[in-house]
Design an enzyme around this catalytic site. Structure first.
Site, PDB file in Angstrom:
ATOM      1  N   HIS A  50     -11.855  -3.862   9.542  1.00 45.86           N
ATOM      2  CA  HIS A  50     -12.316  -3.771   8.160  1.00 45.86           C
ATOM      3  C   HIS A  50     -13.628  -3.004   8.043  1.00 45.86           C
ATOM      4  O   HIS A  50     -14.373  -3.189   7.095  1.00 45.86           O
ATOM      5  CB  HIS A  50     -12.506  -5.170   7.573  1.00 45.86           C
ATOM      6  CG  HIS A  50     -11.225  -5.804   7.115  1.00 45.86           C
ATOM      7  ND1 HIS A  50     -10.134  -5.954   7.931  1.00 45.86           N
ATOM      8  CD2 HIS A  50     -10.863  -6.331   5.923  1.00 45.86           C
ATOM      9  CE1 HIS A  50      -9.168  -6.555   7.258  1.00 45.86           C
ATOM     10  NE2 HIS A  50      -9.580  -6.792   6.040  1.00 45.86           N
ATOM     11  N   GLU A  85       0.801  -1.224   0.000  1.00 45.52           N
ATOM     12  CA  GLU A  85       0.000   0.000   0.000  1.00 45.52           C
ATOM     13  C   GLU A  85       0.834   1.273   0.000  1.00 45.52           C
ATOM     14  O   GLU A  85       0.447   2.279  -0.601  1.00 45.52           O
ATOM     15  CB  GLU A  85      -0.955  -0.001   1.199  1.00 45.52           C
ATOM     16  CG  GLU A  85      -2.109  -0.990   1.072  1.00 45.52           C
ATOM     17  CD  GLU A  85      -1.718  -2.426   1.369  1.00 45.52           C
ATOM     18  OE1 GLU A  85      -0.622  -2.654   1.909  1.00 45.52           O
ATOM     19  OE2 GLU A  85      -2.505  -3.332   1.057  1.00 45.52           O
TER      20      GLU A  85
HETATM   21  C1  LIG Z   1      -2.853  -4.173   4.283  1.00 45.04           C
HETATM   22  C2  LIG Z   1      -3.839  -5.031   3.573  1.00 45.04           C
HETATM   23  N1  LIG Z   1      -3.893  -4.999   2.232  1.00 45.04           N
HETATM   24  C3  LIG Z   1      -4.761  -5.774   1.568  1.00 45.04           C
HETATM   25  C4  LIG Z   1      -5.603  -6.615   2.254  1.00 45.04           C
HETATM   26  C5  LIG Z   1      -6.599  -7.491   1.499  1.00 45.04           C
HETATM   27  N2  LIG Z   1      -6.120  -8.870   1.536  1.00 45.04           N
HETATM   28  C6  LIG Z   1      -6.577  -9.718   2.466  1.00 45.04           C
HETATM   29  S1  LIG Z   1      -5.833 -11.186   2.367  1.00 45.04           S
HETATM   30  C7  LIG Z   1      -4.895 -10.727   1.072  1.00 45.04           C
HETATM   31  C8  LIG Z   1      -3.945 -11.700   0.457  1.00 45.04           C
HETATM   32  C9  LIG Z   1      -2.864 -12.124   1.384  1.00 45.04           C
HETATM   33  O1  LIG Z   1      -2.141 -13.173   0.840  1.00 45.04           O
HETATM   34  P1  LIG Z   1      -1.109 -14.021   1.690  1.00 45.04           P
HETATM   35  O2  LIG Z   1      -0.367 -13.134   2.617  1.00 45.04           O
HETATM   36  O3  LIG Z   1      -0.296 -14.804   0.736  1.00 45.04           O
HETATM   37  O4  LIG Z   1      -1.981 -14.969   2.604  1.00 45.04           O
HETATM   38  P2  LIG Z   1      -3.009 -16.119   2.214  1.00 45.04           P
HETATM   39  O5  LIG Z   1      -4.337 -15.465   2.010  1.00 45.04           O
HETATM   40  O6  LIG Z   1      -2.498 -16.813   0.997  1.00 45.04           O
HETATM   41  O7  LIG Z   1      -3.062 -17.018   3.408  1.00 45.04           O
HETATM   42  C10 LIG Z   1      -5.178  -9.417   0.713  1.00 45.04           C
HETATM   43  C11 LIG Z   1      -4.556  -8.702  -0.409  1.00 45.04           C
HETATM   44  C12 LIG Z   1      -5.534  -6.596   3.656  1.00 45.04           C
HETATM   45  N3  LIG Z   1      -6.342  -7.353   4.408  1.00 45.04           N
HETATM   46  N4  LIG Z   1      -4.635  -5.823   4.292  1.00 45.04           N
END
Ligand SMILES: Cc1ncc(C[n+]2csc(CCOP(=O)(O)OP(=O)(O)O)c2C)c(N)n1
Lengths: 323, 345
Positions: A129, A60
């Protein structure tokens, strides 16, 4: 004229502006191949390709900051922050750079970017959220802030925001994405800083924006049955604020309720109340009431989440108190 | 030094297997209660529910490597980690349903499970946000000269925002006892790791921080995860942070709103491949290779875990909802500090 959801209207705005101006491009998390978390950018990747619809890492700070750099250098980024909750990580780039660079370097650089972010509470999204923190971002001079309350406004406002040479934060209430309004076939723009009377009335002025417009219109419907005509002023832009429109309504009704989805302290409601008493004290027949979320983080459990949030009934109650 | 497999008793391994089965069944029940439960009063509702089916060996193996006094913290894909750490299934299920009896009193929900008595410091829904918390918890450990370590789970996608960099670097300069365990499931929402990360072999970033580069362990094999994390924790206690990966796969979409996962053909193929390495299948094969005649044990495990999950659901369904008092409680340590009468706001 055809009916379009706010989601589709926003997509149409992006699409038209990308066709019109090659420097307009979209960047953000999941905006491309995934078609956008809220599907606003659906189809754009397939049409415009990876050069102009850029998937980013979960970064971000860099999304917000790179948008500033690209804008300074002459592009017109539309940087999506997925949801406003994640824009807290972008806050420094937005506040210290996007909003200040034109001033600080005395006009040498323009920052013609748009930050888009979904906003608002809903459906047990929980404390981290469930923010509607627009007033925080509107605090800082140098960046405009728009929050459409319906599909029609969304399209005209986003197009203007993209064309404007100033940085604009544009937040989109998640609950409004599916809601349709009639959209003309021909192009239209809604000027930055121009509010709108969503319902004329003579007895009380309800000043609001975003989701608050829906609650206020519903409340006005209920009140009308009791013979109370509420005027609903949708400011549409928190910055610049259409104070003349608010004032002219207030001078007519002499009573005001401010409705917002966000928190009460240092808020939109506080701002409007302060401005009105400074500018129109002599016209005031009752204290200004504020309707907003309760002053606490939102919980997960649905029943208590709903208790904490504003709704049409709370607006009705507030209006009755000022009559 | 790591405990070798040989020293893990049959009893221990069967207990772990039972726990892994429980974790899977818990996830499947959550899925059912969200999508398929006909009775409204029994449903899990809301917009966020991130299942971790496929990750069980990472969750269980890593948590089993902790001592009782060690610490664990994670992101929002947190149900299995809570269960592995011994949090009661009924209290977790009650939280999923937003009940007063839930681990967070119904205020945290699926993404924010935590249980203080077992040093489960919680699930956190802002990507990367919990990493500096792990640094801080590890700081307390060093500060007070305690012998413990912190296990911080994170997704591969979480390695790309500023929280990651700052938290790892700070833990490095202070030699803090943290194991950064990346659950590398190859994707963050819809973005593949090779599209989001310049160096997709994430452990290599350890070099940049001057910390120990841990292994990229097979995340479908609970024993391998256990041994590797155990070794990493020992290193962390003695010397400072370790960055390691467990290679795994999620068998479900990103969250309940992810409608694309099941529809995409390329993913379908990949999923089939990974399903052959389902952590439960891998674990069971290991058990069958080592011991004979486990059929009775399996039958008992099946029955016991079914009952635990069913009891958890009944407990949750029959628990009271939180009320106004709960809504206003705990905003501050002294919760009388809510401004005005909030009901009127
Ligand atoms: C700071 C932030 N940016 C974006 C999001 C939206 N978001 C939630 S989960 C996610 C993906 C995260 O992927 P990863 O860290 O690989 O974990 P996984 O879901 O594969 O367990 C995103 C972009 C968020 N919750 N927080």
């Amino acid at each position: 004229m055809k009916n379009m959801s706010m989601r589709d209207a926003l997509r149409a705005a992006l699409h038209e502006e990308m066709l019109r101006d090659e420097t307009v491009f979209v960047m953000g998390e999941e905006v491309g191949r995934w078609q956008g978390t809220h599907r606003v950018t659906r189809g754009l990747y397939d049409e415009f390709g990876a050069r102009r619809v850029r998937d980013t890492p979960i970064s971000e700070m860099a999304i917000a900051g790179a948008a500033v750099g690209a804008a300074m250098a002459g592009l017109r980024p539309v940087a999506e922050l997925m949801t406003i909750n994640f824009a807290f990580l972008s806050l420094d780039a937005m506040v210290n750079h996007a909003a200040k660079i034109h001033y600080m370097f005395n006009g040498q650089f323009k920052v013609p970017l748009v930050y888009r972010a979904a906003t608002g509470w809903g459906n047990q999204a929980t404390a981290t959220h469930s923010h509607s923190p627009e007033p925080i971002f509107a605090h800082f001079p140098g960046m405009f802030l728009g929050v459409p309350s319906n599909a029609y406004d969304a399209k005209g406002m986003l197009k203007t925001a993209i064309r404007d040479d100033n940085p604009v934060l544009f937040t989109e209430v998640i609950a409004l994405y599916p809601k349709p309004s009639p959209i003309p076939d021909e192009e239209y723009l809604i000027p930055i800083g121009q509010g709108d009377i969503k319902r004329p009335g003579t007895d009380v002025t309800i000043v609001t924006y975003g989701r608050g417009v829906e609650w206020s219109l519903d409340a006005a419907g209920i009140l009308a049955k009791e013979g109370v005509e509420a005027e609903v002023v949708d400011v549409r832009w928190l910055r610049p604020l259409d104070l003349p429109l608010i004032l002219s309504s207030f001078k007519k009704t002499n009573r005001c309720v401010v409705v917002e989805e966000s928190l009460p302290m240092y808020s939109f409601g506080s701002e409007i109340a302060a401005q009105l008493q400074e500018a129109a004290f002599d016209y005031m027949d009752a204290p200004i009431k504020r309707v907003h979320a309760m002053d606490l983080p939102l919980p997960y459990a649905r029943t208590i989440e709903l208790m904490a949030l504003p709704n049409a009934q709370k607006v009705v109650d507030a209006v009755r108190e000022v009559l | 030094m790591a405990t070798k497999t040989e020293t893990l008793s049959k009893e221990t391994l069967l207990t772990w297997y039972e726990e892994m089965v429980l974790i899977r069944k818990f996830e499947e029940m959550c899925r059912y209660l969200y999508f398929d439960e006909p009775d409204k009063k029994r449903r899990i509702t809301g917009v966020y529910l991130h299942l971790a089916s496929g990750h069980e060996a990472v969750h269980l193996g890593a948590v089993k490597a902790l001592t009782a006094d060690d610490h664990v913290i994670t992101a929002y894909r947190d149900h299995g980690i809570g269960l592995a750490r011994g949090v009661r299934a009924d209290l977790l299920m009650a939280e999923m349903m937003g009940k007063r009896t839930g681990v967070s009193g119904g205020k945290g929900g699926s993404m924010h499970l935590a249980w203080r008595p077992v040093n489960f410091w919680g699930g956190y829904a802002i990507v990367g946000g919990h990493l500096p918390l792990a640094t801080g918890i590890a700081l307390k450990v060093r500060y007070m000269n305690e012998p413990n370590a912190v296990l911080c789970f994170l997704g591969d996608g979480a390695s790309n925002n500023g929280y990651f960099h700052e938290a790892l670097n700070m833990a490095a300069v202070w030699d803090l006892p943290v194991v950064w365990l990346v659950e590398n499931n190859l994707v963050g929402m819809g973005t593949r790791i090779e599209d989001s990360t310049g160096q997709p072999e994430l452990v290599k970033r350890a070099i940049a921080y001057g910390i120990k580069e841990g292994p990229r362990v097979d995340g479908q094999d609970v024993i391998k995860v256990y041994e590797a994390v155990k070794e990493a924790l020992d290193h962390a206690r003695a010397h400072g942070p370790v960055l390691m990966e467990a290679l795994t796969y999620r068998f479900e979409g990103h969250g309940v709103s992810d409608k694309q996962f099941d529809a995409r053909d390329d993913l379908k193929h990949e999923l089939e491949q990974w399903r052959t390495r389902d952590p439960l299948v891998v674990f069971k094969a290991l058990l069958d290779k080592r011991y004979k005649d486990l059929d009775d044990d399996y039958a008992r495990i099946e029955a016991d875990t079914d009952k635990t999950v069913q009891d958890a659901v009944e407990f949750a369904v029959n628990s009271p909802e939180p009320g106004y008092e709960d809504l206003i409680a705990n905003v501050y340590v002294d919760s009388d500090l809510v401004h005005g009468d909030p009901l009127k706001l």
